[in-house]
Write an enzyme that holds these catalytic residues in place. Structure first.
Site: not given
Ligand SMILES: NC(=O)c1ccc[n+]([C@@H]2O[C@H](COP(=O)([O-])OP(=O)(O)OC[C@H]3O[C@@H](n4cnc5c(N)ncnc54)[C@H](O)[C@@H]3O)[C@@H](O)[C@H]2O)c1
Ligand SMILES: O=C(O)C(=O)C[C@@H](O)[C@H](O)[C@H](O)COP(=O)(O)O
Length: 534
Positions: A297, A319, A361, A403, A413, A417, A421, A424, A428, A440
């Site tokens: 948990r 998130k 972003e 951020k 959110e 927050r 989005n 987005h 999405h 993404h």
């Molecule tokens: N939690 C949040 O608030 C939030 C915010 C934005 C995006 N996201 C999520 O993040 C993901 C997208 O992230 P991303 O764009 O990093 O994609 P990703 O994690 O898929 O990475 C993109 C590619 O780059 C490669 N890579 C990463 N670091 C590298 C490095 N230093 N050198 C060479 N290759 C490298 C990875 O292996 C992958 O093939 C999505 O799933 C999105 O939904 C979450």
């Molecule tokens: O952190 C947040 O809140 C965001 O909305 C950041 C976004 O850029 C990011 O892609 C996030 O993963 C989207 O959140 P979601 O709740 O719409 O899935």
């Protein structure tokens, strides 16, 4: 009521430490490099050995001969205490100063650079100075013993270490300067505040954040396997690191993968005080955060984002989540990390297309809160796409500042927050329709063009041309396939921002003035799609 954003820091946050202490074994170059570093930082240099000699009125070898080592160590403890209290600048300590527990305690809150050197080179360097009192007899064996005995003590006090073997002073000075220029953005009002360290070499700061962990699970993908090894090796004795490789990108963001990691944590006997570390892009840090949020948990998670997008967005804000057949990120938890180590060095291996996706972003942060970001990208898009260019560091800091400010005041959110989005809702839907094969950031780029059209159509500000121009200058997509409206609308209707049957969109009343609206008509939504694809 439109969401309110407090005044954001317009300048990059953080500062270079004022007092920088240099430690290391004899022959590591403390005085030479300390002087060069002080000159480069335009700060005064002070040497504790010189202080001791001046206070005693004789050279250090004479103190050893006349009064013995114990007396010298007492003088040294006092000289270090005084210098640390008084000095602003670079301060070199004698090689044995760290033997005193009181000195090590004093250094706990100070920036300490540990200069390392291999034995052979240390012997060569110290041969030149015949006056070193502890190296008069059998210098090689003595030096080896001193280095072995003192290494754990240097490691205990170091902020970071630099190996000086075979390197010239200018090169070392430049590296130390770069590593000192670490900014810290504090995510302040979250349930537990945490730091985001931004700079070069921040990965090495991991040991500061281990807490009581005796086990660390390092989650990574093939692209970050070597770095994950390095992260594991940063764990000190008594802390076991286990590396766990995940499928790449969105293939790793599934419940099935999370379950495999939980089984592995169980097999390792992971307890509540242990730590999960995500080393990778946003997909890895989202999965790592989700795994940590659910295991027992909730155990601590720390992120080492390796993609630009991960650094400026995914790793910050708590998130976490996975994709399911129902849609993108629909299963997850809010679980803020213990710390985020943004190491700009990692972006140099990132493919250009992924760097551009991260910039989507960054640009989003520009439109919703910090237009200086847009000015910087528009002034030189090629520089923004060059991971080594200093403008990337500034863009990263600015986007993280946006951020951090938002999630700091609204982790779950409840209101503000939602502005993160921006773009987005449409993005999405595209990601789902494309079976998560789109990056993404690419989807967010198209989503922002859609949001800009909606803004213009609903009589707000018309930022369509500016949005398209800045995104296409980075090679990002600005249009989407025609004929898919019904599918898109279906997915947008299960967007997380919706309230019951009411769809909600983030739009801009003006640049840096985001609003969440719930009165966009079906016709307006469709019209924006037609303009996007037309
Ligand atoms: N939690 C949040 O608030 C939030 C915010 C934005 C995006 N996201 C999520 O993040 C993901 C997208 O992230 P991303 O764009 O990093 O994609 P990703 O994690 O898929 O990475 C993109 C590619 O780059 C490669 N890579 C990463 N670091 C590298 C490095 N230093 N050198 C060479 N290759 C490298 C990875 O292996 C992958 O093939 C999505 O799933 C999105 O939904 C979450
Ligand atoms: O952190 C947040 O809140 C965001 O909305 C950041 C976004 O850029 C990011 O892609 C996030 O993963 C989207 O959140 P979601 O709740 O719409 O899935």
């Amino acid at each position: 009521m439109p969401p309110q954003l407090r005044e954001l820091p317009r300048e990059p946050a953080g500062e270079v430490a004022v007092l920088v202490v240099i430690v290391g074994p004899p022959g590591s170059g403390k005085t030479t490099i300390g002087r060069a570093l002080a000159a480069a930082l335009d700060a005064p240099f002070r040497d504790v050995d010189a202080d001791i000699a001046a206070a005693a009125g004789k050279p250090i070898p004479d103190i050893f001969v006349d009064e013995g080592e114990e007396h010298f160590r007492a003088l040294e403890r006092e000289a270090v205490r005084r210098a640390v209290a008084e000095h602003d600048g670079v301060l070199a300590l004698g090689g044995g100063a760290v033997l005193a527990e009181s000195t090590r305690k004093l250094l706990a809150d100070v920036t300490v650079v540990h200069l390392r050197v291999d034995l052979g080179e240390a012997v060569k360097r110290t041969e030149i100075d015949k006056g070193r009192p502890l190296l008069q007899v059998n210098p090689r064996a003595t030096l080896r013993r001193l280095m072995d005995e003192r290494l754990p003590l240097y490691r205990e006090v170091e902020t970071f270490a630099v190996d000086t073997t075979g390197r010239d002073v200018d090169d070392l000075t430049a590296e130390i300067q770069a590593r000192l220029a670490v900014r810290t953005v504090e995510v302040r009002d979250a349930e537990t505040p945490y730091p985001v360290l931004i700079g070069r070499g921040t990965t090495d700061r991991l040991p500061e954040f281990l807490g009581k962990a005796t086990r660390v699970a390092v989650l990574h993908t093939t692209s970050t396997a070597a770095l994950a090894e390095r992260v594991g090796s940063l764990c000190p004795e008594g802390v076991d690191a286990t590396l766990m490789e995940l499928p790449d990108a969105e293939d790793g963001k599934t419940v099935a993968v999370a379950e495999q990691v939980w089984e592995a944590l169980g097999a390792e006997g992971f307890t509540r005080t242990d730590l999960v570390v995500g080393v990778g892009g946003g997909a890895v840090t989202d999965l790592a955060g989700f795994v940590a949020a659910c295991w027992l948990r909730g155990v601590a998670v720390l992120h080492v984002p390796t993609s630009l997008l991960g650094a400026v967005d995914a790793a910050v804000g708590g998130k976490t989540g996975v994709n399911t057949a129902a849609g993108k990120n629909l299963v997850g938890a809010f679980h803020p990390p213990r710390a985020v180590l943004v190491d700009l060095d990692h972006f140099t291996t990132l493919p250009k297309r992924d760097l551009a996706a991260g910039l989507a972003e960054v640009v989003k942060a520009g439109f919703i809160a910090d237009p200086v970001i847009l000015d910087l990208v528009e002034a030189d898009p090629a520089a923004a796409l060059d991971a080594r260019n200093p403008v990337v560091a500034e863009l990263v800091e600015r986007a993280i500042a946006v951020k951090a400010e938002v999630v700091g005041s609204d982790l779950k959110e409840g209101g503000l927050r939602a502005i993160l989005n921006y773009g987005h809702t449409f993005a999405h839907a595209v990601e789902k329709l494309e079976h998560y094969r789109w990056r993404h950031g690419d989807a967010v780029a198209v989503g922002m063009v859609y949001a800009a059209h909606l803004g213009a159509i609903t009589g707000r500000v018309d930022l369509v041309d500016r949005t398209k121009a800045v995104l296409s200058s980075l090679g990002l997509p600005i249009t989407y396939e025609a004929g898919r409206w019904d599918d898109i609308l279906k997915v947008m209707k299960i967007d997380k921002k919706n309230v019951g049957a009411t769809q909600r969109f983030v739009l801009l009343d003006a640049l840096a003035a985001p609003v969440v609206v719930d009165d966009v008509t079906a016709e307006q939504q469709r019209e924006a799609y037609e303009r996007l694809t037309g």
